[in-house]
Each structure stands twice: as C-alpha cells, then as structure tokens.
Scaffold this active site. Structure first.
Site, PDB file in Angstrom:
ATOM      1  CE  LYS A  60      11.429  34.166  39.448  1.00  0.00           C
ATOM      2  NZ  LYS A  60      12.217  32.423  39.033  1.00  0.00           N
ATOM      3  CB  THR A  61       8.731  30.060  35.485  1.00  0.00           C
ATOM      4  OG1 THR A  61       9.943  30.298  37.076  1.00  0.00           O
ATOM      5  CG2 THR A  61       9.398  28.943  35.632  1.00  0.00           C
ATOM      6  CG  ASP A 249      14.959  32.301  37.439  1.00  0.00           C
ATOM      7  OD1 ASP A 249      14.796  32.981  37.514  1.00  0.00           O
ATOM      8  OD2 ASP A 249      14.319  30.950  38.405  1.00  0.00           O
ATOM      9  CD  GLU A 250      15.115  33.134  41.869  1.00  0.00           C
ATOM     10  OE1 GLU A 250      14.955  33.934  42.309  1.00  0.00           O
ATOM     11  OE2 GLU A 250      13.734  31.935  42.064  1.00  0.00           O
ATOM     12  CD  GLN A 307      10.347  37.806  45.171  1.00  0.00           C
ATOM     13  OE1 GLN A 307      10.638  36.179  45.788  1.00  0.00           O
ATOM     14  NE2 GLN A 307      10.168  38.020  44.044  1.00  0.00           N
ATOM     15  NE  ARG A 662       7.367  34.244  49.023  1.00  0.00           N
ATOM     16  CZ  ARG A 662       8.015  34.072  47.745  1.00  0.00           C
ATOM     17  NH1 ARG A 662       7.611  32.895  47.187  1.00  0.00           N
ATOM     18  NH2 ARG A 662       7.643  35.403  47.115  1.00  0.00           N
TER      19      ARG A 662
END
Length: 811
Positions: A60-61, A249-250, A307, A662
């Site tokens: 995504k970044t 973001d997030e 998430q 993770r």
C-alpha cells in the site's frame, strides 16, 4: 482578515495542467514499473473519492507514494495542494522520502505529509488567535495531563468518590475524540448521580486550566481544529481551497474526531465564500463547479477493516466499513496480492478472518509459494511454552536467521514474565518493546519543562515541575503561597515569581525565587520571536542548565544512577544541537512541537541483534522472518474482557489475524494447558480461533517426553491426528480435556535459577539440570559471567544455558 498561509502559492487553487480534463495525463511508465494490475489501477484512478482496501503486505505504501508522485509529475496538482495523512512520524518521513526519490526532492517540496496531530498543530499555530489562544501554546503530553488531573482530584477530594487519574483522563479523552467538550458533555449528564456530577466538575476545571495555561492536550489538537473550521467558515474555506488532494493512510484506525476533520476538509466552498476569499487575499480564481463553488477535494483513503484493532483508543471501524455510504459514488479497489508471507500463512489468515462479518471479502494470495507448515505447540505451563519458543529460536539462529528477524507476540504484558525468565536462562538476547522511552525519563522531562516554561510563560504545570529542580528550598508550602498570590492578583504563576518579595517569605527562599525568575525571564527574552534572531533550543537549554547548575547537581551526588541521568541530559543537548543543524531557522517553539509529536511507535528499532518481544497491538505495521504467537488460549486470545464488549470477539480475531500476517516465512502458534493468573494456577483452554485454521496447515508438536492428554496413549496437541482418523474437528468442536492432577510429563520446565558463582564447564563435562535431567556439555562460549554452555541432554535434547544462573550441578 483571514491569514494567508506561509509559502502558499496564491495560484494554488487554480487549475493545474490536466486536472478536470476528461482524460488526465498518464505518468511516465517508469513510475508504474513493477505494479500489479490492481496497484496500477489505484495509482491511475482519478475521481472524487477512492477507497483502497489494502490487505496485509500488499504494497500500500508503494501505491500511495506513486499516486502522489503521479499527481505531481503530470502537474495535475501543485505540491502545496496535497495533504497526506499517516499515523506515525516515521511513516510520514518514509512517504516523503519515497515521493522525493521518485520525482526529485525539489519537485515534491511544499507537500503536507504528516500525522493528524502534526497537521493540526501547523493549522492551530497559524489560526489559534481566532479563538482566544496564542501561537505559543503548549502541547500537554500524557504525563502533563496526569499531573493536572491529579491536582484537581486532590483539590476536590474527588478520590473519596473513587475517581482515579487514569479513569478520569480516559473518560475525558473519549469525550474529546467524540467531539464533546465539557459544555456539550454536561448537557446530557445526570447531575443526580454524584459520580457523574463530580466528573463534569473535574472535566470543567481541567478545561479551564488548559485554557488559562494557553495549552492543548493531544486530543485537543484535532478536536479544536474541527471546532475552528466549524466556527470560522472563512478559515475552513482557506484550507479547503488549498488542499485539492487529500490522502489518508490506515483509515480503519481513525476515530470520530479524525473522521470529522477529513469531512470538514473535503467539503466544497460555496460561490460567495470562494469569491470573498480570493478577492480578500488576491488569489487567482480557482476552478469552479456549475454553481460557482470550489468542488470538494479529491479524497483517497487506504485501509483494511480486517486490521482494525484500536477500538480501545477510540478507532471506529464504521469509518471504513461505511465509506461508500459517507462518500457516494466512491471507487473501491482491493489489493489482495501479498508480497510478504507464504501461502500457508496467508491461507491460515484468510480462514480465520472469514469468520468475521460486515467486512469486504478478500483473499490474500502470493506467488512466493506454499512454504513451510505452521508449527503448533501445546505446553503444560507458560514456562514449558517459553522453553519451546527458546529452543526453536536457537534452531532458527543456528540455521542462519538473525535474532533481529525473530519476534515473539503476546496478548498481554503479563505474559512476558515466563518468556523473559526462560530467555535469560537460555542466554537468548532479547528486548521488550515498550520500555521507558527517552523523553519519558524524569530528568529529561525536567529539562524539557524548563524549555516549555521559557516558551510559554503562561503554563504553570511546567513551572511547578522545575520550581525546585535542582533543589533550591522552594517546597509545597511556598509553591502554594505563590499560587494563592497569583490567583488573588489575577497573575500567572510565572509572574508571581517576580513579586516574591511581597509574600513575606524568608530571605533565603525569596532570593532563590527571584533568582529563578531572573533566569527564566532572560531566557524567554532571548528566545522571543520578537528578536531578529531568536536563540535556538540548544543555546537556551545550555544557558538554563549552566545557570541552574542542573547537571552539576546530578553529578555531585556521587550516585552512578545520577551520573547516568546527567549523561541523558547531555544527550538532550545533542538532540537540540542536531535540531538546530537540521533546522537553521528553527525556533524553540518548533523544537518543542517536534518533540511533543514523537509517538512511541516511532522509536521502534529493528536494527539490533536481539529477539523482539511485544504485544500484538505493538506488532501492527511490523514484519519478521519468523514469528511466535504465544498464549493462543481462551481468556487471553480472545481476551476475557472482550466477551462483554460489542464486537469484542471480532476485534480480537482481527488482532490474531494481524499477528499471523506479520510472519514472512515461519509462523509458530503456541499455548499452555495451565496458566498462572493473579498468583493462581488455572486450567487454560485452546482458543476458539485455532479451530478456524484448516488442520492440514499446522504441524502440531509436543513437549519433550510422551506428553499426552488421554492417559498417555494419544497426543494432546490440538488438531493432532489420532489413531483411526480421529481429529479435534471430528469431535463436534469439543475442546481437549483439562490436564489431570497426575502429570504425564517427563520434563517439567520451571523458572528455577541458581547462583553458580565462578562455576566453569568444559566440553565433555556431565551435568545434571533441575528440569532437563542429565546431559553432556558439547560447547562453551564466552567468559564468566556471560559464559554459555550448549548441552545435549539424554532425554530433553539440545539446550543453551547461561552457566552463571542455570539450575545445574557438575557430575
């Protein structure tokens, strides 16, 4: 008159090349190189609102940075028209660097890429004078807020009603995150309830104290910016006109205040307001809609409802789930290709999270391959589980995996005790993420308080902290007398210092107060923004430390801990010097703002050669080659407190999902059959979430010896295949029985240690271990007291032991 933004191009609201055209220009192919089809679509889409549902590890970044770079490269937007919001300063810096690397730093200069709080501080520094504050306001951190609430509770004797600092601050924070100030909260309060009435009074005094001190707490930064935009339409219009592309973001972690801020920034500017704004400031006329309005900014949000794990901080999952309702005609793009984990790990994650409802269905996939099976382990106790983790880490390290690429996750901090005890005994280097941070150390907070009271003389909290640091004879009674004098004469506490001679105090303490007042007044004058060249933070700090003999006082005690504290203060001087070097025109206020906005997660460092231990909440956003997810038991994961909360078990499942995703290559799931809680040993049951993972994905291990749960004849490991094809899933969801009073384990792992003094071992020595029995030393490394022995035990296998404390004797 509305204030023109510093460095703001008056033409920034005009129509750059390509915006508004039917077919916007496409960025260079090099900018799109390596993107998969969904990522490419997300970078190129142009529309009023876009939701990018980015699965874990889906890049995504890269998508966000290339989307920003594309807007700039094609000149669809000027840098000053872009506002990109992240949740950490580290993420903001990374995004800024990556955009600069793609199109050049100069081309990207002028963007606002920052956290919510940082962006709001910039706005408030410019606009605070609109509603009764000055630009030099102080930002209270959590410790400052705690000190203030503690004093208010004491003044009101509110502790007799059961009020604690933590509960009061939690309730105030929740109210502010819901955009409820004390007045709006009071309107719906039940004043017949003494506790409710008491809280309102504490909240009111807290709010009044902040206003009097010209200060905001962290929750105020966003809430006050929203209030500002709603109360002053011309101010809101200025920022709505400026920011034409807003990226968040997030987004799944946003609370109501953050959501409201985004809504305010993306509203259109009506024709009349737009005309007045542009005429008043001499701006070039901007692109208008059919009614003469300036259309709302284009909004791009990136997030993943799967998430969303911060409900306890006020995060509202509805913000992302209901995005299409809030912003009609939105485009939704799913990023499902994972670039981090193996398919077995992703299949487990997909299976678990599919049991949650009210989510956009997606299936993470990868081209990496299936990879190793997940390793499962059921220990008898927490120490048994910890020994398994330690042994497996030793094997991974022997196989070439660096310690820094290994992490151990747990649901609660209390679970670290067994892990730490076994890790120390097993000579494993580790660190617990979340220890005392630099700016939370007492001596650093003292030095920072000096800087704060210099920058904002109206702030009494910072002054109280340093009034008697180093000790100068100003005790609580003197402080109370000064405060009383200040209140009686409508002065600030800082002003009262200069009038100490009127209080009738003793000559010694009066002299000490006046000396302190002189030091602070001189420092404030040199740092004042009215100066042609205000003194920088390093100059101010060095002067204060020298004049107050701060460091000398620490060193003169002769205490090694005070020597370490003195070194910490000297490190703070280095921080201020580095700030001045990087920001030649930076002021003391700029430095204090930067320090105030440093988030705890920003200090996480993966460069050291140690195993990282952390809670699942801390693990968000990180990734490791090998991950151990421990304590997968009912009562821990899901946590027992989640049972009574709406959506609690679903959030706990998302937390489990975050932990699983993770891991890059190796994932271990472990649990114990008994667990110590509140000083008592209780039976622990396997987590319901383990039933949601297909049995074929997990290779269940057992502890050393014939560890069983059925009379010593069948494996007690969850999901283990039984004779005749019996499987955990075939037993209609029945959990394995609790362990019997009589243990079947041949190796009981404890946390016993022993002071072995100067004991030395050599290869070939036979030893007896309290837990593992007899064994032979196969290698010895290091020197006392850090000597480590590798021992091949007759029944327990190979272990690493820290000789100094291992419960062993030489045979």
């Amino acid at each position: 008159m509305t204030q023109v933004l510093d460095g703001f191009d008056p033409a920034a609201g005009s129509n750059p090349r390509g915006s508004g055209s039917a077919t916007p220009p496409v960025p260079d192919e090099a900018l799109l190189d390596g993107l998969n089809p969904r990522q490419r679509e997300a970078v190129l889409y142009r529309g009023q609102s876009l939701l990018i549902v980015a699965g874990a590890g889906s890049g995504k970044t890269s998508v966000l940075t290339r989307r920003i770079a594309g807007l700039l490269q094609t000149r669809e937007a000027w840098p000053s028209q872009i506002l990109a919001i992240t949740f950490t300063n580290k993420a903001a810096a990374e995004m800024r660097d990556r955009v600069g690397a793609l199109i050049g730093r100069e081309a990207a200069e002028g963007m606002w890429i920052s956290t919510f709080h940082s962006a709001c501080v910039r706005i408030l520094r410019r606009e605070a004078e609109n509603f009764g504050f000055t630009r030099s306001f102080t930002i209270y951190d959590s410790a400052d807020s705690r000190a203030l609430v503690k004093r208010i509770i004491k003044e009101l004797d509110a502790d007799t009603l059961g009020f604690t600092v933590g509960t009061v601050l939690g309730k105030i924070s929740k109210a502010k995150n819901e955009l409820s100030d004390v007045e709006s909260y009071a309107r719906s309060a039940n004043f017949n309830d003494p506790n409710e009435a008491g809280f309102v009074e504490i909240f009111r005094r807290y709010s009044q104290a902040l206003a009097k001190a010209n200060a905001f707490d962290f929750d105020d930064l966003i809430a006050q910016t929203v209030y500002l935009f709603r109360a002053f339409p011309a101010v809101a219009a200025l920022y709505r006109r400026r920011f034409r592309h807003i990226l968040v973001d997030e987004y799944q972690d946003t609370n109501h205040a953050q959501y409201s801020l985004i809504r305010e920034l993306t509203r259109e500017v009506d024709a009349a307001t737009a005309n007045d704004l542009e005429a008043e400031n001499g701006f070039t006329k901007s692109r208008r809609g059919p009614r003469g309005e300036i259309p709302g900014a284009s909004l791009t949000v990136v997030g993943d409802s799967d998430q969303s794990i911060y409900a306890f901080r006020g995060a509202d999952i509805r913000n992302i789930v209901e995005f299409e309702h809030d912003f009609p005609h939105s485009k939704v793009i799913l990023l499902e290709q994972n670039y981090r984990s193996t398919q077995n790990i992703l299949d487990a994650a997909n299976s678990v999270i599919s049991n949650n409802f009210d989510r956009k269905d997606k299936k993470l996939f990868t081209t990496i391959g299936a990879g190793d099976k997940i390793v499962g382990f059921t220990g008898y106790s927490g120490h048994d589980e910890a020994q398994f983790v330690a042994d497996e880490i030793a094997k991974l390290h022997d196989g070439g995996v660096a310690y820094k690429d290994i992490a151990v996750f747990y649901r609660t901090n209390a679970q670290t005790r067994a892990l730490e005890e076994i890790f120390i005994r097993s000579a494993l280097p580790y660190r617990v993420l979340g220890g005392t941070k630099f700016y939370e150390r007492a001596e650093i907070k003292d030095a920072m308080a000096y800087l704060i009271t210099v920058a904002n003389p109206a702030d009494p909290l910072a002054l109280r902290r340093v009034m008697n640091v180093p000790k100068r004879g100003i005790g609580p009674a003197t402080e109370a007398a000064l405060q009383s004098f200040a209140d009686s004469n409508a002065l600030t506490l800082r002003d009262a210092l200069s009038s100490a001679g009127e209080l009738g105090l003793g000559p010694k303490v009066t002299g000490a107060i006046l000396e302190l007042a002189g030091i602070l007044d001189e420092a404030t004058a040199t740092a004042s923004l009215d100066q042609v060249r205000p003194a920088g933070p390093a100059d101010v700090l060095i002067t204060l430390l020298q004049r107050t003999h701060f460091v000398e006082a620490l060193r003169n005690t002769g205490d090694p801990q005070d020597e370490a504290r003195a070194e910490n203060v000297e490190e703070l001087i280095s921080v201020t010097k580095e700030f001045q070097k990087n920001n030649p025109n930076g002021t003391l206020l700029d430095f204090l703002t930067e320090v105030s906005l440093v988030a705890a997660a920003d200090e996480l460092d993966d460069s050291s050669g140690t195993v990282s231990l952390m809670t699942l909440h801390t693990a968000k956003g990180l990734e490791y080659e090998a991950v151990f997810l421990t304590g997968v038991e009912e009562g821990l994961l899901p946590h027992q407190m989640s049972a009574g909360e709406i959506g609690g078990p679903a959030e706990e499942r998302r937390l489990f999902y975050v932990g699983i995703t993770r891991a890059r290559r190796k994932l271990y799931l472990s649990l114990a059959m008994t667990r110590a809680q509140f000083g008592e040993i209780g039976v622990a049951m396997p987590s319901r979430y383990l039933q949601e993972i297909p049995a074929e994905l997990i290779d269940w291990k057992q502890s050393p010896g014939d560890a069983t749960s059925r009379g010593g004849t069948q494996p007690r490991a969850l999901n283990a295949r039984r004779e005749g094809g019996f499987n955990f899933r075939d037993s209609v969801g029945q959990l394995p029985p609790a362990p019997r009073e009589k243990r079947e384990w041949t190796s009981a792992v404890t946390n016993r240690v022993r002071d072995n003094g100067e004991l030395t071992l050599a290869v070939g020595d036979r030893i007896r271990h309290a837990d593992f029995g007899d064994g032979r030393v196969t290698a010895v490394t290091g020197v006392v007291p850090k000597a480590v022995a590798e021992v091949q035990f007759d029944n327990a296998g190979r272990k690493r032991l820290l000789i100094k404390i291992a419960p062993i004797e030489k045979l």
